[in-house]
Design a protein around this motif. Structure first.
Motif, PDB file in Angstrom:
ATOM      1  N   ARG A 179      -9.220   4.467 -10.668  1.00  0.00           N
ATOM      2  CA  ARG A 179      -9.450   5.914 -10.684  1.00  0.00           C
ATOM      3  C   ARG A 179      -9.798   6.446  -9.305  1.00  0.00           C
ATOM      4  O   ARG A 179      -9.302   7.497  -8.900  1.00  0.00           O
ATOM      5  CB  ARG A 179     -10.571   6.239 -11.674  1.00  0.00           C
ATOM      6  N   ARG A 180     -10.650   5.748  -8.580  1.00  0.00           N
ATOM      7  CA  ARG A 180     -11.092   6.239  -7.280  1.00  0.00           C
ATOM      8  C   ARG A 180      -9.914   6.409  -6.327  1.00  0.00           C
ATOM      9  O   ARG A 180      -9.803   7.405  -5.630  1.00  0.00           O
ATOM     10  CB  ARG A 180     -12.117   5.292  -6.666  1.00  0.00           C
ATOM     11  N   ASP A 181      -9.027   5.412  -6.326  1.00  0.00           N
ATOM     12  CA  ASP A 181      -7.888   5.445  -5.414  1.00  0.00           C
ATOM     13  C   ASP A 181      -6.669   6.131  -6.029  1.00  0.00           C
ATOM     14  O   ASP A 181      -5.701   6.416  -5.319  1.00  0.00           O
ATOM     15  CB  ASP A 181      -7.508   4.022  -5.009  1.00  0.00           C
ATOM     16  N   LYS A 182      -6.717   6.356  -7.341  1.00  0.00           N
ATOM     17  CA  LYS A 182      -5.601   6.963  -8.083  1.00  0.00           C
ATOM     18  C   LYS A 182      -4.300   6.199  -7.866  1.00  0.00           C
ATOM     19  O   LYS A 182      -3.264   6.769  -7.522  1.00  0.00           O
ATOM     20  CB  LYS A 182      -5.457   8.431  -7.713  1.00  0.00           C
ATOM     21  N   ILE A 183      -4.394   4.877  -8.064  1.00  0.00           N
ATOM     22  CA  ILE A 183      -3.229   4.008  -7.902  1.00  0.00           C
ATOM     23  C   ILE A 183      -3.262   2.923  -8.965  1.00  0.00           C
ATOM     24  O   ILE A 183      -4.290   2.642  -9.564  1.00  0.00           O
ATOM     25  CB  ILE A 183      -3.195   3.347  -6.504  1.00  0.00           C
ATOM     26  N   TRP A 184      -2.121   2.309  -9.178  1.00  0.00           N
ATOM     27  CA  TRP A 184      -1.994   1.139 -10.049  1.00  0.00           C
ATOM     28  C   TRP A 184      -1.984  -0.085  -9.161  1.00  0.00           C
ATOM     29  O   TRP A 184      -1.315  -0.108  -8.133  1.00  0.00           O
ATOM     30  CB  TRP A 184      -0.695   1.199 -10.850  1.00  0.00           C
ATOM     31  N   LYS A 185      -2.732  -1.116  -9.556  1.00  0.00           N
ATOM     32  CA  LYS A 185      -2.734  -2.384  -8.824  1.00  0.00           C
ATOM     33  C   LYS A 185      -2.208  -3.462  -9.758  1.00  0.00           C
ATOM     34  O   LYS A 185      -2.531  -3.489 -10.940  1.00  0.00           O
ATOM     35  CB  LYS A 185      -4.132  -2.759  -8.350  1.00  0.00           C
ATOM     36  N   ALA A 186      -1.380  -4.355  -9.200  1.00  0.00           N
ATOM     37  CA  ALA A 186      -0.804  -5.442  -9.982  1.00  0.00           C
ATOM     38  C   ALA A 186      -1.370  -6.765  -9.479  1.00  0.00           C
ATOM     39  O   ALA A 186      -1.421  -7.003  -8.273  1.00  0.00           O
ATOM     40  CB  ALA A 186       0.716  -5.426  -9.849  1.00  0.00           C
ATOM     41  N   PHE A 187      -1.807  -7.612 -10.415  1.00  0.00           N
ATOM     42  CA  PHE A 187      -2.416  -8.903 -10.109  1.00  0.00           C
ATOM     43  C   PHE A 187      -1.785 -10.003 -10.950  1.00  0.00           C
ATOM     44  O   PHE A 187      -1.235  -9.745 -12.015  1.00  0.00           O
ATOM     45  CB  PHE A 187      -3.914  -8.901 -10.466  1.00  0.00           C
TER      46      PHE A 187
END
Length: 140
Positions: free
Chosen positions: A68-76
């Motif tokens: 939410r803070r960065d407004k991005i999706w992260k893939a792990f």
């Protein structure tokens, strides 16, 4: 007649000042919780979940999380040694899921890690809630 002489007590020895008792140092402040506060369920991120939203996973796909803070999706994904590997950051949830799946294939872990399912048209299929079975994409 013998009178007893008045006997005075010897003066008390002078007292030396003792150092003041020092209080023990204050304990260190309690650290914040280890879980990141910027990870929220997708329902909250989309604004349709009410004040706090439903407590669901943050993505429809395996290995993708909304920040939410960065407004991005992260893939792990977890590599063969068990280390958590960041595939990248993405503006689109499906793009993140496809990149994660490709990273797992490139690492040679396709049979050992969950891969997001793809339907006959090539569209990603959202993961089933509570479905713990491995999903394999159809042959192209």
């Amino acid at each position: 007649e013998v009178r007893a002489a008045h006997v005075r007590a010897a003066p008390a020895p002078a007292r030396t000042a003792l150092p003041p008792v020092m209080a023990p140092p204050a304990p260190p402040p309690v650290p914040p919780p280890l879980a990141p506060r910027d990870i929220v369920p997708a329902a909250v991120a989309d604004g349709d979940g009410g004040a706090r939203g439903a407590r669901t996973a943050s993505s429809r796909f395996w290995g993708v999380t909304w920040y939410r803070r960065d407004k991005i999706w992260k893939a792990f994904y977890r590599d063969a040694d068990g280390k958590c590997r960041l595939v990248g950051v993405f503006d689109d949830e499906e793009e993140a899921a496809r990149a994660r799946d490709q990273a797992i294939r490139d690492a040679g872990l396709e049979g050992k890690r969950r891969i997001n399912a793809v339907d006959a048209t090539g569209a990603l299929v959202p993961r089933g809630w509570g479905d713990r079975s491995a999903v394999v994409a159809p042959d192209p």
